[in-house]
Design a protein around this motif. Sequence first.
Motif, mmCIF file in Angstrom:
data_model
loop_
_atom_site.group_PDB
_atom_site.id
_atom_site.type_symbol
_atom_site.label_atom_id
_atom_site.label_comp_id
_atom_site.label_asym_id
_atom_site.label_seq_id
_atom_site.Cartn_x
_atom_site.Cartn_y
_atom_site.Cartn_z
ATOM 1 N N UNK A 38 0.853 -1.190 0.000
ATOM 2 C CA UNK A 38 0.000 0.000 0.000
ATOM 3 C C UNK A 38 0.882 1.230 0.000
ATOM 4 N N UNK A 39 0.760 2.003 -1.062
ATOM 5 C CA UNK A 39 1.490 3.263 -1.179
ATOM 6 C C UNK A 39 0.642 4.386 -0.586
ATOM 7 N N UNK A 40 1.256 5.492 -0.185
ATOM 8 C CA UNK A 40 0.498 6.603 0.389
ATOM 9 C C UNK A 40 -0.603 7.086 -0.548
ATOM 10 N N UNK A 84 14.536 -2.192 -8.192
ATOM 11 C CA UNK A 84 13.504 -1.386 -7.546
ATOM 12 C C UNK A 84 13.382 -0.008 -8.189
ATOM 13 N N UNK A 85 12.153 0.463 -8.205
ATOM 14 C CA UNK A 85 11.816 1.763 -8.783
ATOM 15 C C UNK A 85 11.141 2.614 -7.712
ATOM 16 N N UNK A 86 11.211 3.935 -7.839
ATOM 17 C CA UNK A 86 10.544 4.788 -6.840
ATOM 18 C C UNK A 86 9.060 4.440 -6.685
ATOM 19 N N UNK A 87 8.440 3.964 -7.762
ATOM 20 C CA UNK A 87 7.022 3.593 -7.705
ATOM 21 C C UNK A 87 6.764 2.373 -6.829
ATOM 22 N N UNK A 88 7.802 1.671 -6.451
ATOM 23 C CA UNK A 88 7.651 0.516 -5.565
ATOM 24 C C UNK A 88 7.590 0.920 -4.092
ATOM 25 N N UNK A 91 4.256 0.364 1.935
ATOM 26 C CA UNK A 91 4.325 -0.586 3.033
ATOM 27 C C UNK A 91 3.917 -1.948 2.476
ATOM 28 N N UNK A 92 4.737 -2.948 2.707
ATOM 29 C CA UNK A 92 4.491 -4.288 2.191
ATOM 30 C C UNK A 92 3.963 -5.168 3.322
ATOM 31 N N UNK A 93 2.855 -5.851 3.029
ATOM 32 C CA UNK A 93 2.196 -6.701 4.007
ATOM 33 C C UNK A 93 2.176 -8.143 3.510
ATOM 34 N N UNK A 107 3.333 -5.294 8.384
ATOM 35 C CA UNK A 107 3.830 -4.414 7.342
ATOM 36 C C UNK A 107 5.280 -4.030 7.543
ATOM 37 N N UNK A 108 5.980 -3.870 6.445
ATOM 38 C CA UNK A 108 7.363 -3.407 6.483
ATOM 39 C C UNK A 108 7.530 -2.361 5.374
ATOM 40 N N UNK A 109 8.151 -1.240 5.729
ATOM 41 C CA UNK A 109 8.250 -0.105 4.811
ATOM 42 C C UNK A 109 9.395 -0.305 3.823
ATOM 43 N N UNK A 110 9.090 -0.118 2.553
ATOM 44 C CA UNK A 110 10.102 -0.099 1.499
ATOM 45 C C UNK A 110 10.082 1.291 0.868
#
Length: 114
Positions: A38-40, A84-88, A91-93, A107-110
């Motif tokens: 989930x991106x902001x 990895x790209x900025x669009x990635x 928060x990864x769940x 969740x872990x923030x990338x």
Amino acid sequence: VQLQASGGGLVQAGGSLRLSCAANRRILPFNVVGWYRQAPGKQRELVADFSRGAGTKYADSVKGRFTFSRDNAKNTMYLQLNSLEPEDTAVYYCYARQGYLDYWGQGTQVTVSS
């Protein structure tokens, strides 16, 4: 069921990360295991998952760059993130589904810088 995600961090574009999700019980019996992000300001979206019937599937945006895997003996699933790209940035769940029940990790923030 508890899922503990880890491995996120800050990385430059083109870099790699490996996310892990450890379960406190066997993951083999789950119907589906996988990762969402989930991106902001955006909805949570599927990144990759594995189901008994369909095998592994990926979102189009990550195909060829991300790899899902699991180690049933360690009750752990992984998500290898390459190129990895900025669009990635998100928060990864991790999650697991058994029947009609869904279980989510914290969740872990990338964060990917350009």
